[in-house]
Scaffold this active site. Structure first.
Site, mmCIF file in Angstrom:
data_model
loop_
_atom_site.group_PDB
_atom_site.id
_atom_site.type_symbol
_atom_site.label_atom_id
_atom_site.label_comp_id
_atom_site.label_asym_id
_atom_site.label_seq_id
_atom_site.Cartn_x
_atom_site.Cartn_y
_atom_site.Cartn_z
ATOM 1 N N TYR A 143 -20.379 11.135 -2.188
ATOM 2 C CA TYR A 143 -21.308 11.181 -1.056
ATOM 3 C C TYR A 143 -20.526 11.020 0.243
ATOM 4 C CZ TYR A 143 -25.077 10.526 -4.438
ATOM 5 O OH TYR A 143 -25.945 10.676 -5.495
ATOM 6 N N SER A 144 -20.770 11.913 1.191
ATOM 7 C CA SER A 144 -20.137 11.792 2.501
ATOM 8 C C SER A 144 -20.650 10.539 3.197
ATOM 9 C CB SER A 144 -20.455 13.015 3.361
ATOM 10 O OG SER A 144 -19.918 14.189 2.779
ATOM 11 N N CYS A 325 -20.859 21.291 6.418
ATOM 12 C CA CYS A 325 -21.159 20.344 5.349
ATOM 13 C C CYS A 325 -22.602 20.557 4.905
ATOM 14 C CB CYS A 325 -20.956 18.904 5.813
ATOM 15 S SG CYS A 325 -21.036 17.693 4.469
ATOM 16 N N GLU A 365 -16.766 21.553 3.662
ATOM 17 C CA GLU A 365 -17.085 20.677 2.523
ATOM 18 C C GLU A 365 -18.524 20.989 2.103
ATOM 19 O OE1 GLU A 365 -15.329 16.533 1.925
ATOM 20 O OE2 GLU A 365 -17.348 16.085 2.627
ATOM 21 N N TYR A 367 -21.407 22.471 -1.128
ATOM 22 C CA TYR A 367 -21.688 22.336 -2.564
ATOM 23 C C TYR A 367 -22.831 23.242 -2.960
ATOM 24 C CZ TYR A 367 -24.674 19.060 -0.011
ATOM 25 O OH TYR A 367 -25.527 18.503 0.916
#
Length: 367
Positions: A143-144, A325, A365, A367
């Site tokens: 987790y960022s 992100c 970054e 996903y």
């Protein structure tokens, strides 16, 4: 001594609207901040200790490198999967409205000062229990981090995560299927103050800020909880009294894509920063279920970024750093848009992107 509380952190308790800082949308109510006394009490409960004291000067500099922009000794993988650190939950707050698509929580946890991190890094969380497929302990989830290195309480002992509860709607059951819910996100969103949490990291260097250049523009593109690292950036730049924030002369430009205004994350904080730093901060929202793009379709994040394509391209050519992100689905539309600008300028896009990457200006970054 009482905790030094930032301009935005002392704004509201519960869903009460701020008197001085109106949200972006007229009827948007956010709960992204917690009253100082309530935070101190939650911290003391979680740690079973007196509330922490902080420097009376209010200046945040005890976690800085020397010089502050030197990244040679950034903490990396202090705690690994086989030997994680056990932290404690301090607070869990839902930070989206009733009409949001799903539930997102702001989760503050204590690391006791033993897991220092920098803005742009991630923590790993190992949820309790075992994987029913193989009987082995659950694997780590990354987790960022959504707070600056000092944490929202400015003590350097806490971390904030922004977590969306992952659920699966079963069309046959016509209800959420608990067997397919996200193990770690539900563990975090259901946790209570004082609960233990196994942490790994910190990890990652991709999303770090180029603090050596205090004039560099930061263009931050996020979908949903991809907002997390940018909150850490913006707090360091504009909310806390840090060496980098004191010398920063560039533009921090935030793009956030969510479904609707009830799903906006930390909007009250962005509006407070906008009022205080109108020349150095901009924010643009893409609300896919409430706005339309230039072609009449849904307004996604790539559509909003495309509205400023020429300006973004120019800023990148002048040394800006661009960050992405969130969901990887936003990337094709954005790269295609920039490719179109390149073509119009008679520039080969592949060469331009390679140039930006070689200079460290392109941070992804997703996903």
């Amino acid at each position: 001594a009482p905790l030094p509380v930032s301009r935005v952190a002392q704004s509201r308790l519960g869903g009460v609207r701020m008197a001085s800082d109106e949200p972006w949308f007229e009827d948007c109510v956010s709960t992204t901040s917690i009253d100082k006394s309530a935070f101190e009490a939650a911290y003391a409960t979680a740690m079973n200790a007196p509330a922490p004291a902080a420097s009376t000067s209010g200046k945040q500099d005890f976690l800085e490198a020397s010089p502050f922009w030197d990244q040679s000794n950034i903490p990396i993988n202090t705690y690994k999967n086989k030997a994680p650190f056990t932290g404690k939950i301090i607070s869990v707050k839902r930070i989206v409205g009733a009409a949001a698509t799903g539930e997102t929580c702001d989760i503050v946890m204590s690391h006791g000062g033993k897991m220092p991190y920098w803005e742009g890094q991630s923590y790993g969380v190992i949820p309790p229990g075992t994987n029913p497929k193989n009987g082995k302990p659950n694997s780590v989830r990354l987790y960022s981090i959504a707070s600056s290195r000092y944490g929202d309480d400015m003590t350097g002992t806490t971390t904030t995560l922004c977590v969306r509860r992952a659920t699966y709607w079963c069309p046959e059951l016509k209800a959420d299927d608990p067997a397919k819910k996200g193990v770690c996100s539900n563990f975090l969103c259901d946790s209570k103050p004082g609960d233990e949490v196994k942490l790994t990291g910190p990890s990652g260097k991709v999303m770090l800020i180029p603090e050596q250049d205090a004039t560099a523009d930061l263009i931050m593109v996020a979908t949903g909880t991809g907002i997390a690292p940018y909150r850490s950036f913006i707090r360091r730049l504009f909310v806390e009294k840090t060496p980098y924030g004191e010398v920063y002369k560039g533009l921090a430009w935030l793009f956030l894509g969510v479904a609707n205004k009830d799903a906006l994350l930390y909007d009250d904080e962005w509006q407070s920063v906008l009022k205080s730093y109108p020349k150095n901060f901009r924010v643009d929202y893409a609300l896919s279920r409430e706005q339309t793009n230039k072609d009449g379709g849904k307004m996604y994040i790539q559509d909003k970024v495309a509205e400023y394509s020429d300006e973004i391209f120019t800023r990148m050519d002048n040394g800006a750093h661009m960050y992405f992100c969130g969901l990887k689905g936003m990337m094709p539309g954005i790269t295609e848009m920039l490719e179109g600008v390149s073509k119009a300028k008679g520039i080969v896009w592949e060469d331009k992107l390679k140039e930006w990457k070689s200079k460290g200006q392109w941070h992804v970054e997703v996903y």
